[in-house]
Design an enzyme around this catalytic site. Structure first.
Site: not given
Lengths: 168, 105
Positions: B103-105, A28
């Site tokens: 942030g990772c998401v 992602w």
């Protein structure tokens, strides 16, 4: 600019809940940086893309030396392990799994199925490993939409020419 | 800290070209930055996302991540990648005059 786009390929070989996330998170992030992403699911890693399995991945406390009592909310017990003898009790794997899922939910981390869908929507290319599929008697329809096909190791080598490859 | 002139306005930018001060931002600057990001024209759909990001950053103090945009602004992941190809959250943050999303998401 004729410069070729950066490419990353992940090989997912594990089906434990904790081992499912590295490729999802990094894949992602890669898409978010404009990098081409290919993911090859092999052996237990296919659980991430199996319709019946992807939201039922688990984490087992048995033989997991990093899982300590402190994870269960017992403060100051960073180095006190969960005895394997306790880990084998019925319900312990479900308990550890629920703990991890709750923690991820609190952080806003999507469940595996949603993450896979995000990756597909973001343009990641997903493939299942032919040998694993044959061994486990699976078919294309056992996989979620967005899995582009069942390919051999050789096919994977062809499609990842020039890519950075990460094995998980 | 570097300064540069975008759409006739001199603004401070960091080494990655993100505006330092979100208040320097104007719609004309957005149009110019979008061109630099390979988006020749900002459509209504683009503006909807940009406005959401400006508003969200105004409330939270940081640029929204891609997942924050898709869940809170009601724009699908697919649409985001179509509108702002190759790194939507980063691109829209830069066009919106915000910092790089963390942030990772």
């Amino acid at each position: 600019m004729a410069e070729e786009n950066r490419k990353i390929a992940f090989i997912c070989s594990k089906g434990d809940l904790d081992m499912a996330y590295p490729a999802l998170v990094m894949g992602w992030a890669a898409l978010g940086n404009g990098i081409d992403v290919t993911i090859f699911f092999t052996f237990w890693g296919m659980d991430l893309i199996r319709k019946t399995r992807q939201d039922h991945l688990e984490i087992a406390p048995v033989a997991n030396t990093s899982m300590k009592m402190s994870m269960m909310g017992l403060k100051g017990m960073d180095n006190l392990g969960i005895p394997n003898l306790l880990g084998v009790l019925p319900g312990m794997t479900a308990f550890a799994t629920k703990l991890m899922k709750d923690k991820m939910k609190a952080l806003g981390v999507p469940p595996v199925s949603e993450y896979i869908q995000m990756l597909v929507d973001g343009g990641a290319k997903l493939y299942a490993c032919k040998m694993s599929v044959d061994m486990m008697g699976l078919k294309q329809e056992d996989f979620v939409d967005g899995v582009l096909g069942i390919v051999t190791a050789g096919d994977f080598m062809d499609m990842t020419e020039g890519a950075q490859i990460i094995f998980i | 800290m570097a300064t540069r002139t975008i759409a006739g306005k001199t603004v401070e930018v960091n080494e990655e070209g993100f505006l330092i001060n979100p208040n320097d931002w104007t719609k004309e600057i957005a149009v110019e930055l979008a061109k630099e990001e390979g988006i020749p024209e900002l459509t209504e759909a683009h503006w909807k996302v940009i406005e959401f990001c400006r508003k969200d950053a105004g409330a939270t103090g940081k640029a929204p991540t891609l997942r924050r945009i898709t869940t809170a602004a009601g724009v699908s992941t697919k649409d985001m990648f179509a509108l702002f190809p190759k790194g939507p959250a980063k691109k829209v943050a830069r066009i919106s005059g915000l910092g790089k999303p963390e942030g990772c998401v």
